[in-house]
Design a protein around this motif. Structure first.
Motif, mmCIF file in Angstrom:
data_model
loop_
_atom_site.group_PDB
_atom_site.id
_atom_site.type_symbol
_atom_site.label_atom_id
_atom_site.label_comp_id
_atom_site.label_asym_id
_atom_site.label_seq_id
_atom_site.Cartn_x
_atom_site.Cartn_y
_atom_site.Cartn_z
ATOM 1 N N GLU A 9 0.844 -1.181 0.000
ATOM 2 C CA GLU A 9 0.000 0.000 0.000
ATOM 3 C C GLU A 9 0.888 1.243 0.000
ATOM 4 O OE1 GLU A 9 -3.527 2.227 2.598
ATOM 5 O OE2 GLU A 9 -2.682 0.309 3.272
ATOM 6 N N ARG A 10 0.752 2.056 -1.058
ATOM 7 C CA ARG A 10 1.490 3.321 -1.173
ATOM 8 C C ARG A 10 2.979 3.143 -0.871
ATOM 9 N NH1 ARG A 10 -0.625 7.292 2.734
ATOM 10 N NH2 ARG A 10 0.944 8.618 1.731
ATOM 11 N N GLY A 11 3.575 2.175 -1.531
ATOM 12 C CA GLY A 11 5.016 1.994 -1.449
ATOM 13 C C GLY A 11 5.522 1.216 -0.251
ATOM 14 N N VAL A 12 4.649 0.870 0.682
ATOM 15 C CA VAL A 12 5.057 0.081 1.845
ATOM 16 C C VAL A 12 4.681 -1.376 1.608
ATOM 17 C CG1 VAL A 12 4.756 -0.326 4.314
ATOM 18 C CG2 VAL A 12 4.887 2.019 3.439
ATOM 19 N N GLU A 13 5.689 -2.224 1.523
ATOM 20 C CA GLU A 13 5.494 -3.668 1.329
ATOM 21 C C GLU A 13 5.321 -4.323 2.692
ATOM 22 O OE1 GLU A 13 6.118 -7.134 -1.550
ATOM 23 O OE2 GLU A 13 5.406 -5.068 -1.656
ATOM 24 N N THR A 14 4.150 -4.870 2.950
ATOM 25 C CA THR A 14 3.900 -5.546 4.217
ATOM 26 C C THR A 14 4.197 -7.031 4.065
ATOM 27 O OG1 THR A 14 2.212 -3.953 4.896
ATOM 28 C CG2 THR A 14 2.175 -6.101 5.973
ATOM 29 N N LEU A 15 5.108 -7.521 4.899
ATOM 30 C CA LEU A 15 5.430 -8.948 4.949
ATOM 31 C C LEU A 15 4.841 -9.478 6.251
ATOM 32 C CD1 LEU A 15 9.169 -8.886 3.778
ATOM 33 C CD2 LEU A 15 7.081 -9.041 2.394
ATOM 34 N N THR A 16 3.884 -10.372 6.126
ATOM 35 C CA THR A 16 3.167 -10.885 7.286
ATOM 36 C C THR A 16 3.598 -12.316 7.584
ATOM 37 O OG1 THR A 16 1.246 -9.508 6.743
ATOM 38 C CG2 THR A 16 0.887 -11.340 8.274
ATOM 39 N N ALA A 49 9.545 1.080 1.640
ATOM 40 C CA ALA A 49 9.886 0.536 2.955
ATOM 41 C C ALA A 49 9.180 -0.794 3.113
ATOM 42 C CB ALA A 49 9.474 1.491 4.067
ATOM 43 N N VAL A 50 9.670 -1.582 4.080
ATOM 44 C CA VAL A 50 9.078 -2.884 4.397
ATOM 45 C C VAL A 50 8.478 -2.808 5.791
ATOM 46 C CG1 VAL A 50 9.567 -5.326 4.841
ATOM 47 C CG2 VAL A 50 10.666 -4.153 2.905
ATOM 48 N N LEU A 51 7.250 -3.298 5.927
ATOM 49 C CA LEU A 51 6.594 -3.410 7.227
ATOM 50 C C LEU A 51 6.499 -4.894 7.563
ATOM 51 C CD1 LEU A 51 5.050 -2.015 9.579
ATOM 52 C CD2 LEU A 51 2.955 -2.392 8.259
ATOM 53 N N LEU A 52 7.123 -5.298 8.655
ATOM 54 C CA LEU A 52 7.131 -6.703 9.063
ATOM 55 C C LEU A 52 6.143 -6.893 10.198
ATOM 56 C CD1 LEU A 52 8.451 -9.509 8.764
ATOM 57 C CD2 LEU A 52 10.163 -8.776 10.428
ATOM 58 N N THR A 53 5.127 -7.739 9.976
ATOM 59 C CA THR A 53 4.114 -7.961 11.001
ATOM 60 C C THR A 53 3.752 -9.443 11.048
ATOM 61 O OG1 THR A 53 1.987 -7.140 11.861
ATOM 62 C CG2 THR A 53 2.171 -7.420 9.465
ATOM 63 N N VAL A 89 10.428 -1.813 9.087
ATOM 64 C CA VAL A 89 9.680 -1.387 10.265
ATOM 65 C C VAL A 89 8.915 -2.586 10.797
ATOM 66 C CG1 VAL A 89 7.918 0.204 11.136
ATOM 67 C CG2 VAL A 89 9.460 0.933 9.284
ATOM 68 N N ALA A 90 9.015 -2.849 12.090
ATOM 69 C CA ALA A 90 8.307 -3.979 12.693
ATOM 70 C C ALA A 90 7.029 -3.498 13.364
ATOM 71 C CB ALA A 90 9.193 -4.687 13.710
ATOM 72 N N ARG A 91 5.975 -4.264 13.195
ATOM 73 C CA ARG A 91 4.678 -4.011 13.834
ATOM 74 C C ARG A 91 4.364 -5.215 14.722
ATOM 75 N NH1 ARG A 91 -0.359 -5.858 13.346
ATOM 76 N NH2 ARG A 91 -2.133 -4.464 13.765
ATOM 77 N N VAL A 92 4.362 -5.006 16.039
ATOM 78 C CA VAL A 92 4.158 -6.095 16.996
ATOM 79 C C VAL A 92 2.848 -5.868 17.744
ATOM 80 C CG1 VAL A 92 5.080 -7.288 19.009
ATOM 81 C CG2 VAL A 92 6.646 -6.380 17.269
ATOM 82 N N ALA A 93 1.932 -6.800 17.594
ATOM 83 C CA ALA A 93 0.668 -6.754 18.329
ATOM 84 C C ALA A 93 0.465 -8.113 18.985
ATOM 85 C CB ALA A 93 -0.495 -6.411 17.400
ATOM 86 N N GLY A 94 1.446 -8.503 19.797
ATOM 87 C CA GLY A 94 1.406 -9.823 20.417
ATOM 88 C C GLY A 94 2.707 -10.102 21.136
ATOM 89 N N HIS A 95 3.079 -11.366 21.190
ATOM 90 C CA HIS A 95 4.199 -11.782 22.029
ATOM 91 C C HIS A 95 5.438 -12.062 21.171
ATOM 92 C CE1 HIS A 95 0.968 -11.919 24.813
ATOM 93 N NE2 HIS A 95 0.379 -12.918 24.180
ATOM 94 N N VAL A 96 6.601 -11.820 21.765
ATOM 95 C CA VAL A 96 7.875 -12.079 21.090
ATOM 96 C C VAL A 96 8.788 -12.795 22.073
ATOM 97 C CG1 VAL A 96 9.647 -11.106 19.592
ATOM 98 C CG2 VAL A 96 7.560 -9.790 20.042
#
Length: 244
Positions: A9-16, A49-53, A89-96
């Motif tokens: 979305e708008r240049g941000v590649e989300t890798l899930t 950019a890359v968003l890692l979630t 960029v990392a997106r964390v909505a849980g446990h690591v």
């Protein structure tokens, strides 16, 4: 089926990360799939950019004890993120947990929801946070890291932000990320690449200096009797024999 899903979305590649059967643990398969997705993102001029979630309630449960990645492949993945000429960029909505924290620390910027939790559990199964130290030691408060490395205790997102493990935390992780993603979308690709090179120089020095020794240490510990006992106890949901 891939363990990493890709959207843009708008240049941000989300890798899930999408491996629910093992809570997104770093299996040989997931490490290979993520490396391939990052290679594609690096080569694509449409990616700013890359968003890692992640799917589910866990960003990553650490190394997959049933299908562990080769230590060299894990080092390669962490270095690939660090060297990628685009912000990750990392997106964390849980446990690591454990190895997942090395993945998190490899990212340039990270945000976590307030209900996220973190723990370096290696010492509780008889090993050390060896390879993941390549990304963690240069970026995280050393006194806090000593406590969390040596005890394996769980801590929250506020502590993770205070110690530099994550960049920011909030009730709504997407609200925290919104200005960050807007910022990288407004930045020049050339400027992003060269600025990231400045920021990661010290981390890459650690790779050049320590990667071989830490990989050997990891292999030696995982082959040890105490690690076998620790991993067996973990899988059998009991305390290992050394607990007093």
């Amino acid at each position: 089926m891939t363990t990493v899903r890709r959207t843009r979305e708008r240049g941000v590649e989300t890798l899930t990360l999408d491996s629910p059967h093992n809570r997104n643990a770093l299996s040989a398969t997931l490490v290979a799939d993520l490396a391939a997705a990052l290679t594609a993102a690096a080569a694509d001029t449409g990616v700013r950019a890359v968003l890692l979630t992640h799917t589910g309630t866990t960003f990553s449960a650490g190394a997959d004890l049933r299908d562990p990645p080769d230590p060299d492949a894990l080092v390669g993945l962490f270095r690939q993120i660090t060297e990628l000429p685009k912000p990750v960029v990392a997106r964390v909505a849980g446990h690591v947990r454990a190895g997942g924290l090395g993945l998190l620390a490899a990212c340039d910027i990270s945000a976590a929801s307030h209900d996220s939790t973190f723990a370096f559990t290696e010492v509780r199964i008889g090993v050390a946070p060896a390879v993941i130290s390549l990304t963690l030691l240069p970026r995280t408060d050393p006194r806090a890291l000593a406590r969390h490395y040596l005890t394996g205790e769980r801590f929250d997102a506020a502590e993770a932000a205070r110690t530099g493990l994550v960049t920011a935390a909030g009730d709504d992780v997407d609200a925290v990320l919104a200005p960050i993603l807007d910022g990288v979308r407004r930045a020049s690709p050339q400027a992003l690449a060269e600025t990231k090179r400045l920021l990661t120089a010290r981390v890459l020095e650690a790779f050049d200096r320590d990667a071989a020794d830490l990989t050997a240490l990891s292999a030696r510990l995982f082959a040890s009797p105490q690690a076998r006992e620790g991993m067996t106890a973990f899988l059998e949901r009991r305390d290992p024999e050394w607990v007093v």
